[in-house]
Scaffold this active site. Structure first.
Site, PDB file in Angstrom:
ATOM      1  CE  LYS A 196      39.535  45.960  39.119  1.00 56.41           C
ATOM      2  NZ  LYS A 196      39.227  47.209  39.779  1.00 56.41           N
TER       3      LYS A 196
HETATM    4  C1  LIG Z   1      38.401  48.011  40.789  1.00 56.02           C
HETATM    5  C2  LIG Z   1      37.131  48.725  40.529  1.00 56.02           C
HETATM    6  C3  LIG Z   1      36.892  50.034  40.954  1.00 56.02           C
HETATM    7  C4  LIG Z   1      37.788  50.774  41.916  1.00 56.02           C
HETATM    8  O1  LIG Z   1      39.075  50.840  41.567  1.00 56.02           O
HETATM    9  P1  LIG Z   1      40.207  51.069  42.703  1.00 56.02           P
HETATM   10  O2  LIG Z   1      41.416  51.318  41.854  1.00 56.02           O
HETATM   11  O3  LIG Z   1      40.298  49.798  43.488  1.00 56.02           O
HETATM   12  O4  LIG Z   1      39.820  52.236  43.506  1.00 56.02           O
HETATM   13  C5  LIG Z   1      35.722  50.660  40.566  1.00 56.02           C
HETATM   14  N1  LIG Z   1      34.808  50.027  39.822  1.00 56.02           N
HETATM   15  C6  LIG Z   1      34.983  48.751  39.424  1.00 56.02           C
HETATM   16  C7  LIG Z   1      33.930  48.120  38.585  1.00 56.02           C
HETATM   17  C8  LIG Z   1      36.128  48.067  39.770  1.00 56.02           C
HETATM   18  O5  LIG Z   1      36.283  46.790  39.393  1.00 56.02           O
END
Ligand SMILES: *Cc1c(COP(=O)(O)O)cnc(C)c1O
Length: 399
Positions: A196
Site C-alpha cells: 500500500k
Molecule cells: C489491503 C486491503 C485490505 C486489508 O488490509 P490488511 O491491512 O491487509 O488487513 C482491505 N481492503 C482492501 C481493498 C485492500 O486492498
C-alpha cells in the site's frame, strides 16, 4: 523481427522478477523504528497518538484511530457502526475479501452490488436496487486508488439513514471534488500493508469526524475495556477498569507507528511517482487495441493510484487471459490479478448460494484483468521492461 517468448524457450525481457508492488523503506524509516526500540515504550506509548494526530491532519479529518491491520480497521468500523445479526451491508464484488468479511465478523450479512464497467467501482444505481429494510451500511471501495462515486453514495446513505464505511485501502492521498479521501465518509479505513502507499508492516487506520464513533473504535481496539472514569458503571479504586463490550486486541505497536510517521513524511513523493508511472503506462498502451487502460482523467477526483489494471481485449487475441498472464510471468514481469470477485469465492458460494452470472460486469472485468507492476521505487528501466514484455507478448498473440 519477432522475438521468441520466454515461455517458449526464448530469452526473458528481465533476468530477475519485477514484483507487482514493493515497500519503500529508507534509512530515516529505520532510524525512526530503532529510536523507539531503544525507548521505554515499544507499544502503547506516545507514538500511537502522534501517528494518529499526523494522519488525521493529512487526511483533513478530526479523528484517526490506529489498529493492527486494514482488516482490523474494517472490523472495528463495523462495530462502531453497530452492525448486528440481521443487518445488511452493501459492498463491491471487486475488492479484497476483507471488505465483505468484516460484516460477517459482527454477525451481519454482506450484500454485493455490481460495478460500473468504466470506473470499476461499485455502481450507485446497483446499490439502490439492493437496499432493503435490513440495510444498515454501505462499504464503497476506492478500487485502484480511484475514489468511488461518493457524492451519489452519500446521497443514497442520507436518504436511507445508512452509515458509509469507505474502504480507502487503495486511495491514501486521493482527492474527491477537492476533498481529501479520509474526510468524506462517516468512517474511512486505510491499510498499511507493504504494497500500500505507506507501510507499518501490518497496520491500519480509521478516520472519522464523529466523536462517538472514535470512542467506540478505541474501545473495540482494546478488548472493549475502558478506564475512563466518566464511562465506568462502578468505581472500586485507581486500578479499576471495566469490560463493557466484546472487543479484541487490535492495537498497533509504537515502533510501527514510528515507521508510519516516517513514511507519512514521504507520502507526497510516493503519490507523485505513482501518478507519473500511470501516466507513462497510459501513454504507452493507449493506442494498443488489444488492451483497455484505466480511466485516465476522472471528472470528480484526483486518484492516488495503488495498482495499475489493464483489461485484455480478448476478442482481438488468439489466446485467453491465462496464457497472456503466464507468458508475462515467464518474461519475469510480476503480474497479478485484483481481484477474484468475492461472491465467487468458495466460502461465499457455499454460504450464500452465489454463482457465476450473479454480477456480470464484475465477472466480465475479472475475466480480462491483469495487474501490472507499479510501486514508487520502480525505475524507468523497470517501466521500459514492462512495456517491452507487454508489447512482445501481445504482438505474438494478437489475431
Ligand atoms: C489491503 C486491503 C485490505 C486489508 O488490509 P490488511 O491491512 O491487509 O488487513 C482491505 N481492503 C482492501 C481493498 C485492500 O486492498
Amino acid at each position: 523481427m519477432t522475438l521468441e517468448l520466454a515461455i517458449n524457450g526464448g530469452k526473458p525481457v528481465r533476468d530477475k522478477i519485477l514484483p507487482y508492488g514493493h515497500q519503500w523503506i529508507d534509512e530515516e524509516d529505520i532510524e525512526a523504528v530503532s529510536g523507539v526500540l531503544h525507548s521505554d515504550w515499544i507499544t502503547q506509548g506516545p507514538k500511537v497518538a502522534e501517528f494518529e494526530k499526523e494522519f488525521a491532519k493529512y487526511v483533513d479529518n478530526k479523528y484517526a484511530v490506529a489498529v493492527s491491520s486494514g482488516t482490523a480497521a474494517l472490523h472495528d468500523a463495523c462495530f462502531a457502526a453497530q452492525i448486528e445479526k440481521g443487518d445488511e451491508a452493501i459492498t463491491s464484488p471487486i475488492t479484497f475479501a476483507a471488505s465483505a468479511n468484516c460484516v460477517l465478523y459482527q454477525g451481519g450479512t454482506p450484500i454485493f452490488a455490481d460495478i460500473d464497467a468504466d470506473t470499476l467501482n461499485i455502481d450507485s444505481v446497483e446499490i439502490k436496487k439492493k437496499i432493503t429494510k435490513k440495510t444498515k451500511i454501505l462499504i464503497p471501495v476506492d478500487f485502484t486508488g480511484l475514489p468511488a462515486d461518493l457524492e451519489k453514495i452519500l446521497q443514497i446513505a442520507r436518504k436511507n439513514n445508512l452509515i458509509v464505511i469507505e474502504d480507502a485501502s487503495h486511495a491514501l492521498g486521493a482527492t474527491y471534488r477537492n476533498r481529501k479521501i479520509g474526510s468524506i465518509s462517516d468512517m474511512t479505513i486505510f491499510s498499511f500493508h507493504p504494497v500500500k502507499h505507506i507501510t507499518t508492516g501490518e497496520g491500519g487506520m480509521i478516520t472519522t469526524n464523529n466523536k462517538e464513533y472514535c470512542e467506540r473504535l478505541k474501545l473495540f481496539r482494546t478488548h472493549g475495556i475502558t478506564k475512563d472514569k466518566d464511562k465506568l458503571l462502578n468505581y472500586d479504586g485507581p486500578w479499576y477498569y471495566e469490560m463493557q463490550e466484546l472487543g479484541y486486541n487490535y492495537r498497533l505497536t509504537d515502533f510501527q507507528c514510528a515507521l508510519g510517521l516516517s513514511q507519512l513524511k514521504k507520502i507526497d513523493r510516493i503519490i507523485r511517482r505513482r501518478r507519473e508511472i500511470v501516466q507513462k503506462y497510459n501513454n504507452e498502451f493507449k493506442d494498443l487495441p488489444e488492451i483497455k487502460i484505466p480511466q485516465i482523467n476522472p471528472v470528480n477526483s484526483n486518484p492516488a493510484w495503488h495498482i495499475y489494471m489493464i483489461q485484455l481485449n480478448l476478442e482481438k487475441l488468439k489466446v485467453g487471459r491465462r496464457e497472456i498472464f503466464e507468458a508475462l510471468k515467464a518474461e519475469n514481469i510480476g503480474v497479478n490479478v485484483h481481484y477474484i470477485p468475492v461472491h465467487l469465492q468458495p466460502y461465499y458460494q457455499k454460504k450464500f448460494g452465489y454463482s457465476l452470472g450473479d454480477f456480470p460486469k464484475a465477472e466480465n472485468y475479472y475475466s480480462r484483468a491483469v495487474t501490472l507492476p507499479m510501486f514508487p521505487k520502480m525505475s524507468d528501466k523497470d517501466i521500459d521492461d514492462v512495456f517491452a514484455a507487454v508489447n512482445k507478448v501481445i504482438s505474438y498473440y494478437k489475431k
